[in-house]
Write a protein that holds these residues in place. Structure first.
Motif, PDB file in Angstrom:
ATOM      1  N   CYS A 149       0.837  -1.195   0.000  1.00  0.00           N
ATOM      2  CA  CYS A 149       0.000   0.000   0.000  1.00  0.00           C
ATOM      3  C   CYS A 149       0.877   1.252   0.000  1.00  0.00           C
ATOM      4  O   CYS A 149       1.774   1.392   0.836  1.00  0.00           O
ATOM      5  N   ASN A 151      -0.121   4.048   0.814  1.00  0.00           N
ATOM      6  CA  ASN A 151      -0.580   4.911   1.914  1.00  0.00           C
ATOM      7  C   ASN A 151       0.055   4.527   3.252  1.00  0.00           C
ATOM      8  O   ASN A 151       0.506   5.386   4.005  1.00  0.00           O
ATOM      9  N   CYS A 152       0.103   3.195   3.532  1.00  0.00           N
ATOM     10  CA  CYS A 152       0.585   2.783   4.857  1.00  0.00           C
ATOM     11  C   CYS A 152       1.709   1.753   4.798  1.00  0.00           C
ATOM     12  O   CYS A 152       2.286   1.413   5.836  1.00  0.00           O
ATOM     13  N   CYS A 167      -5.806  -2.651   0.449  1.00  0.00           N
ATOM     14  CA  CYS A 167      -4.810  -2.730   1.516  1.00  0.00           C
ATOM     15  C   CYS A 167      -5.370  -3.545   2.675  1.00  0.00           C
ATOM     16  O   CYS A 167      -6.499  -3.313   3.115  1.00  0.00           O
ATOM     17  N   CYS A 170      -4.831  -0.457   6.065  1.00  0.00           N
ATOM     18  CA  CYS A 170      -5.684   0.740   6.173  1.00  0.00           C
ATOM     19  C   CYS A 170      -6.925   0.660   5.285  1.00  0.00           C
ATOM     20  O   CYS A 170      -7.731   1.582   5.273  1.00  0.00           O
TER      21      CYS A 170
END
Ligand SMILES: [Zn+2]
Length: 314
Positions: A149, A151-152, A167, A170
């Motif tokens: 991911c 994002n995280c 993901c 998250c």
């Protein structure tokens, strides 16, 4: 209606990856029962195989890109699969075989592993099948390089039959990307501007091109690329046609731009040369009989078609 009756905007069957009869059947992507049945039980289903970004083709004197279920099973473990759509009542899946198999597959006499560019250049398959193979390649490449991911940082998993990744941390969804590239001729009356990159084959000239940037329109990107690469200012921009380009996942957006200045100053980091070519010269280049041996990109590439549109507009 004149909007849709313009012969300058054309789609040609020999423009690689741009012609498809595939129904992407997006409503079926989340239909788990349908997907499982099509993948495992439907005798009509066909599989497009890749290994390390390279299409795997069956060879029995002729080349075949579509495998049935029995032929797929003979390969053993499949690294990942995705649903491409349905063509003529035939469900298509894209399959990635384990990279560890690559060398063994290359040795087999009943298979040929041929890179995507060569398949397109040689016109080995119908335009629509070429498009489906290109789609499978672009999608599998995206999955391989987006396993975590953004994002995280946690691992993501394939979802929606391959049309997104979710993901596991998250829960953010990530969707396959297409990178838009503008590719264009600047036109000054009866002549057009073409350049050559340092890595081009000797004598090759082509349209200028470059990636679009966030916040730009197609027109802005077209004008910026021409200005950056050659210092030619342009005004009006016209969209012509487009080409999916699975190397790894671009969309080539073909345009023409009206030149407003004439003196070329190339950016040596981008180009080895750029110059104006008359319409008569471009015609010779496309015909393969330019007196200086200048050549065009192959017909499967959109640059060739943009050059042809320029010639035909004369
Ligand atoms: Zn995440």
């Amino acid at each position: 209606m004149r909007f849709f009756d313009d012969t300058m905007i054309t789609s040609h069957s020999d423009l690689g990856f741009a012609v498809s009869d595939l129904d992407r059947s997006s409503a079926l992507r989340e239909h788990a029962d349908w997907q499982e049945n099509a993948y495992k039980n439907d005798p009509a289903t066909r599989f497009i195989l890749l290994c390390k970004d390279t299409p795997v083709l069956a060879f029995d004197g002729a080349l075949h890109a579509l495998f049935d279920r029995q032929a797929l099973e003979a390969f053993g473990h499949v690294r990942q699969s995705l649903f491409l759509g349905i063509e003529n009542e035939t469900p298509y899946f894209g399959i990635e075989l384990d990279a560890a198999q690559f060398d063994d597959l290359k040795l087999r006499e009943d298979l040929k592993l041929i890179d995507m560019r060569s398949i397109a250049m040689q016109g080995l398959f119908s335009p629509s099948l070429l498009s489906a193979i290109g789609t499978a390649k672009a999608m599998l490449h995206w999955h391989n390089r987006h396993r975590f991911c953004s994002n995280c940082g946690v691992e993501s998993v394939m979802a929606t039959s391959g049309w997104k990744r979710s993901c596991t941390g998250c829960k953010t969804d990530h969707f396959p990307r297409t990178d838009p590239v503008v590719i264009m001729l600047a036109v000054d009356g009866d002549r057009c501007l073409m350049g050559r990159g340092a890595a081009f084959p000797e004598g090759r000239y082509s349209c200028l091109a470059g990636f679009m940037e966030p916040g730009e329109t197609i027109e802005d990107a077209t004008r910026r690329e021409i200005l950056e690469e050659t210092n030619i200012k342009t005004g009006k921009v016209r969209y012509l046609t487009a080409q999916p380009w699975p190397f790894p996942s671009s969309l080539m957006i073909g345009c023409m731009a009206e030149a407003l200045s004439h003196d070329i100053t190339i950016d040596p980091n981008e180009l080895a040369d750029a110059r104006w070519f008359s319409r008569a010269e471009v015609k010779q280049i496309l015909a393969g009989n330019h007196p200086d041996g200048i050549t065009a990109p192959p017909k499967m590439a959109i640059a060739n078609h943009i050059m042809q549109i320029f010639v035909d507009a004369g």
